[in-house]
Design a protein around this motif. Structure first.
Motif, PDB file in Angstrom:
ATOM      1  N   PHE A 177       0.829  -1.201   0.000  1.00  0.00           N
ATOM      2  CA  PHE A 177       0.000   0.000   0.000  1.00  0.00           C
ATOM      3  C   PHE A 177       0.861   1.247   0.000  1.00  0.00           C
ATOM      4  CE2 PHE A 177       0.640  -0.906   4.512  1.00  0.00           C
ATOM      5  CZ  PHE A 177       1.034   0.327   4.994  1.00  0.00           C
ATOM      6  N   GLU A 178       0.233   2.334  -0.414  1.00  0.00           N
ATOM      7  CA  GLU A 178       0.768   3.676  -0.233  1.00  0.00           C
ATOM      8  C   GLU A 178      -0.245   4.397   0.630  1.00  0.00           C
ATOM      9  OE1 GLU A 178       1.382   7.810  -2.698  1.00  0.00           O
ATOM     10  OE2 GLU A 178       1.988   5.940  -3.692  1.00  0.00           O
ATOM     11  N   ALA A 179       0.225   5.087   1.640  1.00  0.00           N
ATOM     12  CA  ALA A 179      -0.667   5.838   2.525  1.00  0.00           C
ATOM     13  C   ALA A 179      -0.228   7.292   2.520  1.00  0.00           C
ATOM     14  CB  ALA A 179      -0.631   5.274   3.940  1.00  0.00           C
ATOM     15  N   ARG A 180      -1.210   8.174   2.666  1.00  0.00           N
ATOM     16  CA  ARG A 180      -0.933   9.606   2.730  1.00  0.00           C
ATOM     17  C   ARG A 180      -1.762  10.219   3.847  1.00  0.00           C
ATOM     18  NH1 ARG A 180      -0.802  11.557  -3.591  1.00  0.00           N
ATOM     19  NH2 ARG A 180       0.739  10.019  -4.254  1.00  0.00           N
ATOM     20  N   THR A 181      -1.339  11.376   4.275  1.00  0.00           N
ATOM     21  CA  THR A 181      -2.103  12.082   5.300  1.00  0.00           C
ATOM     22  C   THR A 181      -3.099  13.030   4.637  1.00  0.00           C
ATOM     23  OG1 THR A 181      -0.392  13.784   5.478  1.00  0.00           O
ATOM     24  CG2 THR A 181      -0.333  11.979   7.082  1.00  0.00           C
ATOM     25  N   ILE A 182      -4.241  13.192   5.320  1.00  0.00           N
ATOM     26  CA  ILE A 182      -5.233  14.181   4.906  1.00  0.00           C
ATOM     27  C   ILE A 182      -5.662  14.945   6.165  1.00  0.00           C
ATOM     28  CG2 ILE A 182      -6.083  12.799   2.955  1.00  0.00           C
ATOM     29  CD1 ILE A 182      -8.596  12.199   4.711  1.00  0.00           C
ATOM     30  N   PRO A 183      -6.081  16.207   5.989  1.00  0.00           N
ATOM     31  CA  PRO A 183      -6.559  16.936   7.160  1.00  0.00           C
ATOM     32  C   PRO A 183      -7.953  16.453   7.549  1.00  0.00           C
ATOM     33  CG  PRO A 183      -6.646  18.332   5.196  1.00  0.00           C
ATOM     34  CD  PRO A 183      -6.041  17.028   4.786  1.00  0.00           C
ATOM     35  N   TYR A 184      -8.154  16.267   8.843  1.00  0.00           N
ATOM     36  CA  TYR A 184      -9.454  15.841   9.352  1.00  0.00           C
ATOM     37  C   TYR A 184      -9.586  16.312  10.793  1.00  0.00           C
ATOM     38  CZ  TYR A 184     -13.396  12.924  10.704  1.00  0.00           C
ATOM     39  OH  TYR A 184     -14.609  12.490  11.166  1.00  0.00           O
ATOM     40  N   GLY A 185     -10.608  17.070  11.065  1.00  0.00           N
ATOM     41  CA  GLY A 185     -10.852  17.529  12.430  1.00  0.00           C
ATOM     42  C   GLY A 185      -9.701  18.320  13.022  1.00  0.00           C
ATOM     43  N   GLY A 186      -9.018  19.091  12.191  1.00  0.00           N
ATOM     44  CA  GLY A 186      -7.928  19.915  12.690  1.00  0.00           C
ATOM     45  C   GLY A 186      -6.595  19.201  12.842  1.00  0.00           C
ATOM     46  N   GLN A 187      -6.528  17.945  12.447  1.00  0.00           N
ATOM     47  CA  GLN A 187      -5.258  17.221  12.509  1.00  0.00           C
ATOM     48  C   GLN A 187      -5.069  16.422  11.228  1.00  0.00           C
ATOM     49  OE1 GLN A 187      -5.267  14.494  15.785  1.00  0.00           O
ATOM     50  NE2 GLN A 187      -7.171  13.530  15.210  1.00  0.00           N
ATOM     51  N   MET A 188      -3.871  15.881  11.049  1.00  0.00           N
ATOM     52  CA  MET A 188      -3.578  15.068   9.871  1.00  0.00           C
ATOM     53  C   MET A 188      -3.768  13.596  10.237  1.00  0.00           C
ATOM     54  SD  MET A 188      -2.981  17.359   7.685  1.00  0.00           S
ATOM     55  CE  MET A 188      -2.241  16.625   6.250  1.00  0.00           C
TER      56      MET A 188
END
Length: 136
Positions: free
Chosen positions: A29-40
């Protein structure tokens, strides 16, 4: 022990979004961060979608959340890169908060020992006084 065997091979926290590559139960897999609820938060990239709808995903919901949880631990403790989540154990990634709590706990134990010793001395003195009173 962790249910799924997750290994993070690479993690790049300098890029935006942060990117990681690894395997979960033998699936890459490749995973990335996304913003959610004020955090990544971490999400697995599949079919060009972040996140991919569950019916289209190659991963079970439990696998996806376990990967995200393990990635958070690897973020804090890079020594976990290349280690299997099932054998590395969660204790290996003690957070700074856990370390602070342990230090505070150790200090409280020392204080308790000193207080117990002081009480023993006070009670010992009291016992000697009562023995002297009974002798008179």
């Amino acid at each position: 022990m962790a249910k799924y065997a997750i290994v993070i091979e690479t993690i790049d926290l300098e890029s935006q979004p942060a990117v990681a590559h690894g395997t979960c139960s033998g699936k890459t897999f490749e995973a990335r961060t996304i913003p959610y609820g004020g955090q990544m938060i971490w999400k697995i990239l599949e079919h060009g979608m972040l996140p991919c709808p569950l019916p289209m995903s190659n991963f079970e919901a439990g696998e996806r959340s376990s990967v995200a949880r393990w990635l958070k631990k690897v973020e804090v403790n890079p020594e976990l890169i290349g280690k299997n989540s099932q054998t590395a154990g969660y204790q290996a990634s003690a957070s700074p908060k856990t370390s602070a709590l342990k230090a505070e706990n150790d200090e409280l134990k020392k204080r308790l020992e000193r207080m117990e010793a002081m009480m023993a001395r006070l009670l010992g003195d009291e016992d000697e006084d009562s023995e002297e009173d009974s002798e008179e």
